[in-house]
Design a protein around this motif. Structure first.
Motif, short mmCIF file in Angstrom:
data_model
loop_
_atom_site.label_atom_id
_atom_site.label_comp_id
_atom_site.label_asym_id
_atom_site.label_seq_id
_atom_site.Cartn_x
_atom_site.Cartn_y
_atom_site.Cartn_z
N PRO A 87 0.78 -1.15 -0.16
CA PRO A 87 0.55 0.23 -0.30
C PRO A 87 0.75 1.60 -0.20
CG PRO A 87 -0.54 -1.48 2.12
CD PRO A 87 0.55 -2.08 1.71
N ASP A 89 -0.37 4.62 1.22
CA ASP A 89 -0.25 5.24 2.59
C ASP A 89 0.55 3.93 4.15
OD1 ASP A 89 -2.98 6.56 4.38
OD2 ASP A 89 -2.11 4.79 5.32
N ASP A 92 -1.07 1.46 6.15
CA ASP A 92 -1.51 0.62 5.60
C ASP A 92 -0.64 -0.22 5.05
OD1 ASP A 92 -4.28 1.67 5.93
OD2 ASP A 92 -4.41 2.40 3.55
N ARG A 93 0.69 0.08 4.84
CA ARG A 93 1.53 -1.03 4.88
C ARG A 93 2.55 -1.33 5.68
NH1 ARG A 93 4.72 0.75 -0.24
NH2 ARG A 93 7.12 -0.07 -0.20
N SER A 152 -5.53 -6.63 0.36
CA SER A 152 -5.12 -5.78 -0.29
C SER A 152 -5.70 -4.65 -1.26
CB SER A 152 -3.61 -4.94 -1.99
OG SER A 152 -2.96 -6.05 -0.55
#
Length: 233
Positions: A87, A89, A92-93, A152
């Protein structure tokens, strides 16, 4: 970036090599797959991964990258214009990396422990751990996917690759122990996800055949049992 100088040192039964196959396919990268004989490792493998001497290794422009998740991240960054795997962001990563680490550090050792468990009670305990881990991942799937098909979202990403590479080995554990691990009524999200993952265009042509993998696992475990028996005599 040019894709003419990309090689993957792998072996068809390896879930970790499968991660790299999938990542390369997502990015539509042309690459050469060099199948390793793990009983007689090539000099190229030993030179490319002198620390662990294990597959997979990605060689890009004569530079080796080792460890499957590190390779997947490298592919995502080196071919950044293609569909993203991690991701964008930062939060989110970080979440994706957390769950990938959970899969490798916690859940996979439990799955691997099923084959190594000795005796009915130990086997049952190992299988229960795998199921409990899948229940945790079912909850994670609900939060990460936000109602879409994959961890995802709309397409396969980092956590999908991290977990999906083991689906055929889950099948092997189920068949060898006559149990169901990915139970649809308890894990409806993961069960639907698993079917979509295996049918994805980046996955289906590189996923090992179920029966061939089961035959391979039986052969390895039978050979291990004979070796253990002979060493105990």
């Amino acid at each position: 970036m040019a894709t003419s100088d990309v090689k993957l040192l792998g072996a068809w039964p390896s879930p970790f090599a499968l991660r790299v196959h999938i990542a390369l396919n997502i990015k539509s990268i042309d690459y050469e797959c060099l199948e390793e004989n793990l009983l007689a490792k090539s000099q190229l493998l030993l030179q490319s991964n002198p620390v662990h001497k294990k597959i997979p290794v990605l060689i890009h422009h004569d530079k080796p990258i080792c460890e499957s998740l590190a390779i997947v991240q490298y592919i995502d960054e080196a071919w950044s214009s293609a569909p993203s795997i991690l991701p964008s962001d930062p939060y989110d990563r970080a979440v994706a990396r957390f769950w990938a680490a959970y899969i490798d550090d916690k859940w996979f050792p439990w799955l691997n422990g099923v084959a190594n468990a000795q005796g009915a009670e130990a086997k049952k305990a190992a299988l229960d751990q795998v199921r409990e881990g899948l229940v945790v991942l079912e909850e994670a799937f609900g939060k990460c996917s936000k109602g879409k098909d994959f961890f995802s979202g709309d397409r396969i990403g980092y956590v999908d690759i991290a977990l999906g590479c083991f689906l055929r080995w889950v099948y092997v554990a189920e068949k060898r122990n006559d149990v169901k691990l990915l139970v649809e009524d308890k894990m409806p999200g993961l069960a639907a996800w698993a079917n979509k993952f295996c049918e994805d265009g980046a996955v289906k042509d590189v996923m090992p055949d179920k029966d061939e993998l089961l035959e391979f696992a039986n052969m390895i475990l039978e050979a291990r049992a004979k070796l253990n028996a002979s060493s105990n005599n």
